[in-house]
Design a protein around this motif. Structure first.
Motif, mmCIF file in Angstrom:
data_model
loop_
_atom_site.group_PDB
_atom_site.id
_atom_site.type_symbol
_atom_site.label_atom_id
_atom_site.label_comp_id
_atom_site.label_asym_id
_atom_site.label_seq_id
_atom_site.Cartn_x
_atom_site.Cartn_y
_atom_site.Cartn_z
ATOM 1 N N GLY A 51 54.000 24.589 65.162
ATOM 2 C CA GLY A 51 53.405 23.467 64.430
ATOM 3 C C GLY A 51 53.915 23.350 63.006
ATOM 4 O O GLY A 51 54.240 22.259 62.527
ATOM 5 N N ARG A 52 53.989 24.487 62.280
ATOM 6 C CA ARG A 52 54.503 24.434 60.902
ATOM 7 C C ARG A 52 55.981 24.007 60.930
ATOM 8 O O ARG A 52 56.433 23.266 60.052
ATOM 9 N N PHE A 54 57.450 22.072 63.235
ATOM 10 C CA PHE A 54 57.506 20.624 63.498
ATOM 11 C C PHE A 54 57.107 19.840 62.242
ATOM 12 O O PHE A 54 57.682 18.789 61.946
ATOM 13 N N ASP A 55 56.105 20.341 61.502
ATOM 14 C CA ASP A 55 55.708 19.697 60.241
ATOM 15 C C ASP A 55 56.901 19.533 59.308
ATOM 16 O O ASP A 55 57.186 18.437 58.830
ATOM 17 N N TYR A 56 57.577 20.640 59.041
ATOM 18 C CA TYR A 56 58.579 20.635 57.968
ATOM 19 C C TYR A 56 59.941 20.135 58.426
ATOM 20 O O TYR A 56 60.702 19.576 57.631
ATOM 21 N N GLU A 57 60.286 20.358 59.687
ATOM 22 C CA GLU A 57 61.602 19.936 60.170
ATOM 23 C C GLU A 57 61.555 18.519 60.758
ATOM 24 O O GLU A 57 62.604 17.886 60.959
ATOM 25 N N GLU A 58 60.362 18.038 61.051
ATOM 26 C CA GLU A 58 60.144 16.664 61.522
ATOM 27 C C GLU A 58 60.923 16.325 62.788
ATOM 28 O O GLU A 58 61.355 15.188 62.996
ATOM 29 N N THR A 59 61.102 17.336 63.634
ATOM 30 C CA THR A 59 61.747 17.123 64.932
ATOM 31 C C THR A 59 61.312 18.212 65.909
ATOM 32 O O THR A 59 60.971 19.330 65.491
ATOM 33 N N LEU B 90 50.744 18.563 68.159
ATOM 34 C CA LEU B 90 51.993 19.204 67.742
ATOM 35 C C LEU B 90 51.883 19.877 66.374
ATOM 36 O O LEU B 90 52.587 20.862 66.130
ATOM 37 N N LEU B 91 51.058 19.341 65.502
ATOM 38 C CA LEU B 91 51.140 19.720 64.087
ATOM 39 C C LEU B 91 49.972 20.595 63.646
ATOM 40 O O LEU B 91 48.898 20.579 64.237
ATOM 41 N N THR B 92 50.218 21.334 62.583
ATOM 42 C CA THR B 92 49.219 22.240 62.008
ATOM 43 C C THR B 92 48.373 21.495 60.977
ATOM 44 O O THR B 92 48.800 20.478 60.427
ATOM 45 N N CYS B 132 47.790 25.545 65.558
ATOM 46 C CA CYS B 132 47.866 24.094 65.622
ATOM 47 C C CYS B 132 46.510 23.562 66.059
ATOM 48 O O CYS B 132 45.908 24.070 67.004
ATOM 49 N N GLY B 147 64.206 13.847 69.646
ATOM 50 C CA GLY B 147 63.164 14.791 69.275
ATOM 51 C C GLY B 147 62.490 14.483 67.954
ATOM 52 O O GLY B 147 61.522 15.156 67.576
ATOM 53 N N ARG B 148 62.983 13.480 67.212
ATOM 54 C CA ARG B 148 62.401 13.174 65.898
ATOM 55 C C ARG B 148 60.942 12.782 66.046
ATOM 56 O O ARG B 148 60.568 12.059 66.968
ATOM 57 N N LEU B 149 60.130 13.238 65.105
ATOM 58 C CA LEU B 149 58.727 12.850 65.082
ATOM 59 C C LEU B 149 58.372 12.368 63.692
ATOM 60 O O LEU B 149 59.051 12.683 62.709
#
Lengths: 195, 195
Positions: A51-52, A54-59, B90-92, B132, B147-149
């Motif tokens: 989760g962290r 995905f937060d920071y890398e945004e993918t 997905l996110l924290t 998460c 994969g971009r979010l």
């Protein structure tokens, strides 16, 4: 540089990776998944976090140039090379429970989860401390519209590899995956070395 | 049925939800995210897991009929009603670190992470035990190809709600989210009741 070390099919290992060292993981035969976990050596309650990240890398699709982050928002591993380009960070390591769920007609195996728990035990890391792994070479396509996901045969070719540079002193857990779906129904070894 | 309880903007709470009880969470004004965590009351080391849920539900888009699973592969909460239909797993939770990262020009807030840690502390749950969250009403579109979010304004309308039935005795953490991006730049309350 250390010698190449082999992780036999359906097994796992753990080792230390110090800040600045590079871990290079090879899929020697192709289409084989390897589950990777990372913990801070100084305090194993700090752990890799999907989760962290995905937060920071945004993918969801992490490759060369991306960093894997900890639950405390610190960089743990930076992907510095990647010939495969396709990995998964959505799913948890296969376990007895996932074998019963997905393969009710096949023998139950402790899976990557059991292999990681045994290998990481000497570092004070227990089963409940195992989060989602960064699943090297794993092919999990996602439908952006419906959200549906599936586990498909990896696209990695023999010799494909990924290199991860430690941004802190880490304890690493690493497997040659035990699940049928993630490897196209076969089980193969994984090789690695530390540079 | 309990009275409706309000979670004020940028705050959080924790409470017990016993097996069979239904937690109904409302977005009273619309476009407001609420981070939800669940722990097993008998042993808070058992906790909601996005990876195990993605494993068993085979989708990122969880709605009515889906179950949220624990890190020990047990069902924790079943979504029994959902007028919004769009949530994120997905996110924290937003935290001081995410505020510094995403909003460097704005005041740092402890975020849902800090609010959850304070509310869950009396149950013996610490910061490192926060995974998460299941982020109610949060709009995180994913591009299946790249994969971009991204974090977009929620689509929830005033009065939208989701109902979750406990499949085991749980400790629940619940917030009215504190981050700018997830709420379209405003902060609103969240309401809930237990049935």
């Amino acid at each position: 540089m250390t010698e190449m070390t082999r992780i036999e099919p359906r097994s796992g290992t753990a080792f230390e990776l110090n800040e600045g060292q590079v871990l290079r993981v090879y899929d020697p035969e192709g289409q084989q998944v390897s589950d990777l976990l990372a913990y801070a050596k100084d305090d194993v309650r700090e752990v890799i976090s999907n989760g962290r990240t995905f937060d920071y890398e945004e993918t969801l699709r992490l490759t060369k140039g991306n960093t894997l982050w900890s639950n405390r928002s610190n960089p743990m591993l930076e992907i510095v090379e990647d010939t495969a380009g396709l990995h998964d960070f959505l799913l948890t390591p296969c376990s007895k429970a996932t074998f019963r769920h997905f393969y009710p007609d096949k023998p139950v195996h402790r899976g990557c989860f059991g292999n990681l728990a045994e290998a990481l035990g000497p570092y004070g890391i227990g089963e409940d401390d195992i989060p989602c792994a960064f699943n090297l070479f794993m092919n999990v396509p996602v439908d952006g519209e419906t959200g549906r996901l599936s586990v498909e045969t990896p696209r990695s070719a023999p010799g494909d590899h990924i290199a991860l540079k430690a941004r802190m002193d880490c304890v690493i857990g690493l497997t040659a995956c035990s699940a049928y779906a993630s490897n196209g129904g076969s089980f193969k070894p994984i090789d690695y070395r530390i540079e």
